[in-house]
Design an enzyme around this catalytic site. Structure first.
Site, short mmCIF file in Angstrom:
data_model
loop_
_atom_site.label_atom_id
_atom_site.label_comp_id
_atom_site.label_asym_id
_atom_site.label_seq_id
_atom_site.Cartn_x
_atom_site.Cartn_y
_atom_site.Cartn_z
N GLU A 1 129.12 91.84 21.06
CA GLU A 1 130.19 91.06 20.39
C GLU A 1 131.08 91.99 19.57
OE1 GLU A 1 128.42 87.79 18.27
OE2 GLU A 1 127.35 87.11 20.04
N HIS B 1 130.83 82.57 19.44
CA HIS B 1 129.67 82.51 18.53
C HIS B 1 129.90 81.48 17.40
CE1 HIS B 1 126.03 85.04 17.03
NE2 HIS B 1 125.92 83.77 16.67
N ARG C 1 120.92 84.72 21.19
CA ARG C 1 121.48 86.03 20.94
C ARG C 1 121.90 86.65 22.27
NH1 ARG C 1 122.32 84.80 16.54
NH2 ARG C 1 121.59 85.71 14.59
C1 DGY Z 1 122.55 82.39 13.29
O1 DGY Z 1 122.50 81.78 12.22
O2 DGY Z 1 121.66 83.17 13.66
C2 DGY Z 1 123.73 82.13 14.16
O3 DGY Z 1 123.78 82.96 15.26
C3 DGY Z 1 125.01 82.19 13.37
O4 DGY Z 1 125.12 81.08 12.65
#
Ligand code: DGY
Length: 328
Positions: free
Chosen positions: A271, A289, A242
């Protein structure tokens, strides 16, 4: 008796397999536009919904739950669930789920893609070729970092960190890892002789540091000027977890000043925006992402989200519920 078909709202178009599974027993409405809903649109859209499948970009908090008074289940189309106030959903007796496992391999593969691309300057050198400015082979051109035999440090060794470590076998890398719970990863220790070390030691000893920790109050800005300074000046940071785990302004400064050698990022603090100056740097690889963006992973995420929601609405055990106590 007429069949009772719960009303489900899906906040963005998903792979069809998941929608078909839902549509077999629910009345499904999908955001018709392939763009994120505004907050106001989202709150209006869920007014009648008994079940919702939503995205990591949507906040599932008290205001969302107030806007969806008929809600009996929420399925996150993501493994990370820092966007959900799970405690608030639990207080209201609403089960919530995420999508672990099905995207583990895809995300670990992307972390490797970033690691190798940053080490061997793939994006920077691709740009040279496209611009037509390459002057021909040269012994000192575009030298990058060696990978084989270098130390891989995993900040968080859950499912995705473990998968990434296992993929390092071909590169014969010593593996270090941290654990926020303090629990050892016995698989990694047995298979790869991985060492559990404190965060600061991992930063000091690793040639590649890959982030696999969830975003929590204690991991927000774990990487900032003072911790980036603990890394080797030759080290490369990879983040597929993240964005806010890394203070992006500090990272941009560290990359600019040579505090670390490079970075590969798939996630960002705000983002879809990038920290100022980041995009101008040659020693960072930037992806939008896409950790879980393979055909199979996104299909399986849709199926898992649908299975979770169907169990919440029609009875049964949701496979990956985050607050199963509300179902007892
Ligand atoms: C998640 O699943 O947490 C990713 O960041 C997106 O697929």
């Amino acid at each position: 008796m007429p069949e009772i078909r719960p009303k489900v709202y899906v906040t963005r178009r998903l792979p069809q397999e998941g929608l078909d599974l839902l549509a077999a027993s629910c009345d499904v409405e999908v955001n018709p536009e392939d763009r994120p809903l505004t907050r106001a649109e989202l709150l209006a859209a869920v007014a009648d919904a008994e079940g919702v499948i939503g995205l990591l970009t949507e906040r599932i908090d008290a205001a969302f739950l107030d806007a969806a008074p008929k809600l009996r289940g929420y399925a996150n189309y993501a493994v990370g669930f820092d966007n959900i106030d799970v405690a608030e959903a639990t207080r209201r007796g609403i089960p919530v789920s995420n999508t672990p496992d099905v995207l583990t391999t895809a995300t670990a593969e992307l972390a490797w893609t970033l690691l190798l691309a940053a080490a061997r300057r793939v994006v920077e050198t691709d740009a040279v070729m496209r611009s037509g400015s390459w002057t021909g082979w040269g012994p000192l051109q575009f030298l990058g970092a060696d990978v084989t035999g270098r130390t891989l440090g995993l900040v968080g060794a859950g499912r995705i960190g473990t998968a990434m470590a296992r993929m390092s076998r071909g590169f014969d890398m010593p593996v270090l890892y941290t654990s926020s719970s303090g629990r050892r990863n016995e698989i990694l220790e047995r298979e790869l002789k991985a060492e559990l070390v404190p965060f600061e030691e991992l930063l000091a000893r690793s040639d590649f540091v890959s982030v696999h920790t969830p975003l929590t109050p204690s991991t927000r800005h774990l990487f900032r000027a003072e911790t980036l300074r603990l890394m080797k000046p030759t080290a490369i940071l990879v983040n597929t977890a993240r964005g806010p785990v890394v203070k992006e302004d500090d990272l941009a400064a560290a990359l600019r000043q040579g505090v670390i050698a490079g970075a590969g990022l798939d996630v960002y603090e705000n983002e879809p925006r990038l920290a100022q100056g980041l995009a101008e740097l040659k020693n960072v690889v930037l992806l939008p992402h896409v950790g879980s963006a393979t055909f199979a992973a996104r299909r399986d995420m849709a199926l898992l989200a649908a299975r979770n929601l169907l169990a919440m609405l029609l009875g049964g055990t949701p496979p990956t519920c985050l607050n199963p106590d509300v179902l007892r």
